[in-house]
Design an enzyme around this catalytic site. Sequence first.
Site, PDB file in Angstrom:
ATOM      1  N   ASP A  40       0.815  -1.223   0.000  1.00 20.62           N
ATOM      2  CA  ASP A  40       0.000   0.000   0.000  1.00 20.62           C
ATOM      3  C   ASP A  40       0.846   1.271   0.000  1.00 20.62           C
ATOM      4  O   ASP A  40       1.527   1.563   0.982  1.00 20.62           O
ATOM      5  CB  ASP A  40      -0.915  -0.016   1.237  1.00 20.62           C
ATOM      6  CG  ASP A  40      -1.929   1.111   1.224  1.00 20.62           C
ATOM      7  OD1 ASP A  40      -2.102   1.760   0.177  1.00 20.62           O
ATOM      8  OD2 ASP A  40      -2.561   1.342   2.276  1.00 20.62           O
ATOM      9  N   ASP A  77      -1.985   5.725  -6.131  1.00 22.92           N
ATOM     10  CA  ASP A  77      -2.308   4.907  -4.959  1.00 22.92           C
ATOM     11  C   ASP A  77      -2.508   3.443  -5.322  1.00 22.92           C
ATOM     12  O   ASP A  77      -3.379   3.106  -6.118  1.00 22.92           O
ATOM     13  CB  ASP A  77      -3.587   5.460  -4.312  1.00 22.92           C
ATOM     14  CG  ASP A  77      -4.007   4.664  -3.081  1.00 22.92           C
ATOM     15  OD1 ASP A  77      -3.124   4.155  -2.377  1.00 22.92           O
ATOM     16  OD2 ASP A  77      -5.216   4.560  -2.833  1.00 22.92           O
TER      17      ASP A  77
END
Length: 404
Positions: free
Chosen positions: A98, A276
């Site tokens: 992440d 992201d």
Amino acid sequence: MALGSSLFATVLLAIAVAASPVRIDKPLVSLPLVRRTNSTGLANLLANDQARARYLKDRTQSKLEGRTGSADATNTATQYVVSVGVGSPATQYSLLFDTGSSNTWVGAAKPYAKTSTSNDTGHRVSVTYGSATISGEEYTDTVTLGDGLTITQQSIGVFDGYGFGGLDGILGVGPVGLTERTLSDSDDTIPTVMDNLFSEGIIDTEVLAVSFAPATSDNDTNGELTFGGTNSSKYTGSINYVPITSTSPANEFWGIDESISYGSSPIMNSTAGIVDTGTTLILIASDAFDAYKNATGGTADESTGLLRISSSQFSSLQTLNFNIGGTTYGLTPNAQIWPRSLNSAIGGSAGDIYLVVNDIGSVSGEGLDFINGYAFLERFYSVFDTTNSQVGFATTSYTNATSN
Ligand SMILES: *[C@@H]1O[C@H](CO)[C@@H](O)[C@H](O)[C@H]1NC(C)=O
Ligand SMILES: *[C@@H]1O[C@H](CO)[C@@H](O)[C@H](O)[C@H]1NC(C)=O
Ligand SMILES: *[C@@H]1O[C@H](CO)[C@@H](O)[C@H](O)[C@H]1NC(C)=O
Ligand SMILES: *[C@@H]1O[C@H](CO)[C@@H](O)[C@H](O)[C@H]1NC(C)=O
Ligand SMILES: *[C@@H]1O[C@H](CO)[C@@H](O)[C@H](O)[C@H]1NC(C)=O
Ligand SMILES: *[C@@H]1O[C@H](CO)[C@@H](O)[C@H](O)[C@H]1NC(C)=O
Ligand SMILES: *[C@@H]1O[C@H](CO)[C@@H](O)[C@H](O)[C@H]1NC(C)=O
């Protein structure tokens, strides 16, 4: 006196000259990234991405509210997972990769196995992801990445409870600022895995490069993470870098400025947003999305939440051009559609065509107007460079692939 200082200067110069040739570039270490698709059916793909977008825009507010709930950071139809060793001897954990968060967590599915290197700091750690908060005990431990990289005393959070969509935790490689105030009794930031690789001298430059590729089946080992540099076998042409945007709140993340055109028609003026790996789709400001919807002729599909287009609309789909720092990254028609082999994983019909570009849920001008998620990163190599506060992109052999 004059002689003495000149001798001293000569000695210093000699040391400097002698020192430079002995510098050896450290070998790069890469880890495979496994793409997992949950094909038991996940009808909430768009809702989950939009919830994450709202949270990212509104992070400080969410933190104040101290929301709790089940951990939905993994609640996406697709996830990129990396295997990371913790302890000595190391236990391997499957962690969600992440770039939109910066804490590292273990112990959710496979219990945390303590060894002689495990050190309970006595602090509590708590991070809000989307609408959920994960809490646990903060340890420091030895963390091993692949064969070559061993970090000592890496801070890790150990989940209080179990269950996280079958994953063991999270490898958070966002900017360190995102760890601020995640310790219950301190406002300090917690050095990330990347920060420690650099400060412990294991990598020469704080750079993380990510190679993803479009999915072809449920579980593909089709990605690669490279620590401390880039892998020239994974991209074509050159990498173009742009500075982290100055616009808040995008600048708290891997934030950049970009504009978007559909074919030659502008649909989004230059604005700030983020890159992201925790977002599946490409989300753009509502006004830009309306223009995209009009231009493509897509209609909102109730079961998936995505725009659906007919085969004839697909044949006339134009390239979606992302202008980033003067370079245009073209998302081909094939790259704008959800992989058809995975339609059922998102509650769609096998024969339909769905678009991966959707609405971020708010109009442009709010400082975080787009998210380039997997759908973008599977077509372009990406480089997250903390040392030089910049993000880079390059084309790959998948940029124009017709795998979807
Ligand atoms: C770079 O990518 C190539 C091709 O996938 C791979 O064989 C090689 O191991 C990678 N190199 C590094 C340092 O990761
Ligand atoms: C364990 O953690 C404490 C508190 O952070 C620290 O002072 C101590 O040096 C650590 N010990 C080891 C062996 O890492
Ligand atoms: C797949 O999604 C379902 C429904 O959301 C969930 O119950 C299940 O745990 C998920 N499985 C994996 C392996 O993530
Ligand atoms: C994909 O991986 C998940 C989690 O490890 C597993 O539950 C699932 O059965 C795998 N699917 C396939 C097709 O291998
Ligand atoms: C871009 O900005 C110009 C000038 O403010 C405006 O006229 C135009 O409508 C904007 N375009 C888009 C796609 O928002
Ligand atoms: C979409 O198309 C409709 C009808 O042609 C038009 O009224 C509207 O202004 C368009 N919206 C955008 C954002 O382009
Ligand atoms: C992709 O296709 C476009 C249009 O044909 C072409 O201009 C571009 O160079 C191609 N890019 C790559 C990386 O192959």
